[in-house]
Design an enzyme around this catalytic site. Sequence first.
Site, PDB file in Angstrom:
ATOM      1  N   ARG A   1       0.826  -1.103  -0.089  1.00  0.00           N
ATOM      2  CA  ARG A   1       0.207   0.090  -0.013  1.00  0.00           C
ATOM      3  C   ARG A   1       0.789   1.311  -0.095  1.00  0.00           C
ATOM      4  O   ARG A   1       0.353   2.315  -0.360  1.00  0.00           O
ATOM      5  CB  ARG A   1      -1.005   0.045   1.262  1.00  0.00           C
ATOM      6  CG  ARG A   1      -1.842  -1.275   1.362  1.00  0.00           C
ATOM      7  CD  ARG A   1      -3.020  -1.068   0.333  1.00  0.00           C
ATOM      8  NE  ARG A   1      -3.836  -2.011   0.612  1.00  0.00           N
ATOM      9  CZ  ARG A   1      -4.626  -2.779  -0.314  1.00  0.00           C
ATOM     10  NH1 ARG A   1      -4.582  -2.220  -1.775  1.00  0.00           N
ATOM     11  NH2 ARG A   1      -5.290  -3.741  -0.082  1.00  0.00           N
TER      12      ARG A   1
ATOM     13  N   ASP B   1       9.250 -22.738   5.338  1.00  0.00           N
ATOM     14  CA  ASP B   1       9.693 -22.975   6.694  1.00  0.00           C
ATOM     15  C   ASP B   1      11.005 -22.913   6.415  1.00  0.00           C
ATOM     16  O   ASP B   1      11.963 -23.649   5.989  1.00  0.00           O
ATOM     17  CB  ASP B   1       9.372 -24.268   6.972  1.00  0.00           C
ATOM     18  CG  ASP B   1       9.751 -24.646   8.692  1.00  0.00           C
ATOM     19  OD1 ASP B   1      10.607 -24.254   8.974  1.00  0.00           O
ATOM     20  OD2 ASP B   1       8.897 -25.142   9.119  1.00  0.00           O
ATOM     21  N   HIS B   2      11.500 -21.624   6.950  1.00  0.00           N
ATOM     22  CA  HIS B   2      13.030 -21.286   6.385  1.00  0.00           C
ATOM     23  C   HIS B   2      14.124 -22.293   7.207  1.00  0.00           C
ATOM     24  O   HIS B   2      15.145 -22.616   6.713  1.00  0.00           O
ATOM     25  CB  HIS B   2      13.492 -19.958   6.955  1.00  0.00           C
ATOM     26  CG  HIS B   2      13.841 -19.485   8.073  1.00  0.00           C
ATOM     27  ND1 HIS B   2      12.837 -19.409   9.317  1.00  0.00           N
ATOM     28  CD2 HIS B   2      14.852 -19.425   8.899  1.00  0.00           C
ATOM     29  CE1 HIS B   2      13.446 -19.230  10.435  1.00  0.00           C
ATOM     30  NE2 HIS B   2      14.798 -19.480  10.089  1.00  0.00           N
TER      31      HIS B   2
ATOM     32  N   GLU C   1      18.101 -19.417  21.592  1.00  0.00           N
ATOM     33  CA  GLU C   1      18.295 -18.186  20.916  1.00  0.00           C
ATOM     34  C   GLU C   1      18.849 -17.132  22.100  1.00  0.00           C
ATOM     35  O   GLU C   1      18.188 -17.210  23.265  1.00  0.00           O
ATOM     36  CB  GLU C   1      17.289 -17.348  20.390  1.00  0.00           C
ATOM     37  CG  GLU C   1      16.599 -18.199  18.973  1.00  0.00           C
ATOM     38  CD  GLU C   1      15.605 -17.285  18.249  1.00  0.00           C
ATOM     39  OE1 GLU C   1      15.791 -16.535  17.672  1.00  0.00           O
ATOM     40  OE2 GLU C   1      14.639 -17.296  18.898  1.00  0.00           O
TER      41      GLU C   1
ATOM     42  N   HIS D   1       9.156 -25.194  12.596  1.00  0.00           N
ATOM     43  CA  HIS D   1      10.667 -25.465  12.703  1.00  0.00           C
ATOM     44  C   HIS D   1      11.163 -26.671  13.351  1.00  0.00           C
ATOM     45  O   HIS D   1      11.623 -27.417  12.774  1.00  0.00           O
ATOM     46  CB  HIS D   1      11.484 -24.468  12.928  1.00  0.00           C
ATOM     47  CG  HIS D   1      11.233 -22.937  12.440  1.00  0.00           C
ATOM     48  ND1 HIS D   1      10.856 -22.880  11.274  1.00  0.00           N
ATOM     49  CD2 HIS D   1      11.269 -21.927  12.950  1.00  0.00           C
ATOM     50  CE1 HIS D   1      10.606 -21.700  10.890  1.00  0.00           C
ATOM     51  NE2 HIS D   1      10.902 -20.730  12.108  1.00  0.00           N
TER      52      HIS D   1
HETATM   53  C1  BG6 Z   1      11.533 -17.349  13.137  1.00  0.00           C
HETATM   54  C2  BG6 Z   1      10.831 -16.824  14.464  1.00  0.00           C
HETATM   55  O1  BG6 Z   1      10.623 -18.198  12.406  1.00  0.00           O
HETATM   56  O2  BG6 Z   1      12.655 -17.960  13.425  1.00  0.00           O
HETATM   57  C3  BG6 Z   1      11.730 -16.021  15.171  1.00  0.00           C
HETATM   58  O3  BG6 Z   1       9.671 -16.217  14.193  1.00  0.00           O
HETATM   59  C4  BG6 Z   1      12.988 -16.715  15.407  1.00  0.00           C
HETATM   60  O4  BG6 Z   1      11.089 -15.773  16.566  1.00  0.00           O
HETATM   61  C5  BG6 Z   1      13.426 -17.145  14.203  1.00  0.00           C
HETATM   62  O5  BG6 Z   1      14.030 -15.924  16.095  1.00  0.00           O
HETATM   63  C6  BG6 Z   1      14.933 -18.043  14.397  1.00  0.00           C
HETATM   64  O6  BG6 Z   1      15.442 -18.260  13.169  1.00  0.00           O
HETATM   65  P1  BG6 Z   1      17.074 -18.637  12.929  1.00  0.00           P
HETATM   66  O7  BG6 Z   1      17.253 -19.115  11.623  1.00  0.00           O
HETATM   67  O8  BG6 Z   1      17.864 -17.370  13.361  1.00  0.00           O
HETATM   68  O9  BG6 Z   1      17.172 -19.824  13.926  1.00  0.00           O
END
Ligand code: BG6
Length: 509
Positions: free
Chosen positions: A47, A184-185, A223, A247
């Site tokens: 937008r 899903d990265h 983390e 994940h």
């Molecule tokens: C994301 C979460 O999908 O993955 C975050 O929403 C998290 O909260 C992140 O910090 C962690 O990804 P990575 O690749 O840094 O372990």
Amino acid sequence: MNRTENQMLIIFGASGDLTARKLIPAIFNLALGGHLPENFVVLGTSRSDISDEEFRRNVVSESEHLEDDLNGKKKKVVEKFSGQLFYHKLNSDKDSGYAALKDRIISLNQEFHTDNNYIFYLSTPPSVYEPIAKELYEQDLHKEDKGWKRLIVEKPFGYSLKTAKELNRALQRYFKESQIYRIDHYLGKETVQNLLVTRFSNSIFEPLWNRNYIHHVEITNAESVGVEKRGGYYDKSGALRDMFQSHLLQIVALVVMEPPLNASPEEIRNEKLKALKSLRVMEDEKTLHENTMRAQYIASTIEGKAVNGYREEENVDPNSKTETFAALKFFVDNWRWADVPFYVRTAKRMPTKVTEVVIHFKSPHHQIFKDSGMNSKDNKLIIRIQPDEGILIKFGVKVPGQGFKVERANLDFYYSSLVENHIMEAYERLLLDAMQGDPTLYARADEVEAAWTFVDPILEYWKNSDEKVYGYSAGTWGPETADDLIEGSAGWRNPGAQLADDPNYCVIC
Ligand code: BG6
């Protein structure tokens, strides 16, 4: 190697953080690596009222996320890349907004010969996934009579089993399942994919990969950061939804699954689905109470710096019960894993950033060497997802000298020792796969629903019961009571910043 056909990537939510932070840098690296097709265009839309030039400045030349990548690159390379990026302001007028977007897509397609192949990337709040899919459908932008069309959606994919199902059904009304790519990265990480290779391309692990030899499986995702600027989102989500449902359950599926018939996307995803469906759903309160644990970080001083507690974070309810630490014990009901406990924990504000899978093997069934503490010297296979990626095997060796004193030694492998080439970032890899039509590393609708089926009762229980929310000082390994979850052992393995570090590393002191 698969071919990447000419195409256009249309990003919704292009003025947002993810586009600048992850997507554009990933595409830039793909360009540098020579992975983009000859005719390729990115059309960002949102937008915000900005021009092509402003968009290019925001996400390329003046982007803090690309600064390092741009350093030392020839001006011509950067200009060529910028020249492939365009922007379109999406008008909020319902009737003209998407029609005008379609006109822009068609005109870019004609000008740059992108062969009517379009990827629509929804980097937007989930609440608009369905409306966008519907609008695209109404503009016939889902039709594959000329060129293919793909839709990538970001997590969170649903908020519960019910909403995930609703979202699946809604998207499937407008796009075929084979056109939908749920990102899903973690599946884009080399080390996560390597779980499959470690298991199924070696003959030394798989024979041991079962209840006869494995005592328990432990997965830690820690983390060191807190919720940062995402308190608003996180407070409604929590660790279980944010990390575990997606994940970590994907990692669990790769550890648990049976060997697929072959490496095709459908065979791999079928086995992952079966694995997720075999997780024993916790139904009664007693089981939920005994096998789940939640906690929140509280204010502390880390390496001399004061850090907020979770409830003091921006946009977090001061009385919030949302968990920033979640730990579970569960079982997998199938032939391979019967009675083997799985322990999984995830948390923010821990001493270090680390994700690892630890396979704890059983003690030898006949103990010849009666050394003290033999239990803690049992074999372990540590698969380190990040950082300092690698694999470590802990095994017993004889201490030189009289008698048979046993000590633990390390056999280690580091990814860094392999790397001659650039390792693709997760988003780079996943984007390239979608560009090539390979959905192996994307979650299928039924996988996502199976994951929610397992998670839903825990979330419901936490919401509706008085289950304690423990506190843990930011910078520590969570509440002490978390160790009680692990029966008859020394508790969680608290990994260090490096793969071979010995456990119990802490930065708070
Ligand atoms: C994301 C979460 O999908 O993955 C975050 O929403 C998290 O909260 C992140 O910090 C962690 O990804 P990575 O690749 O840094 O372990």
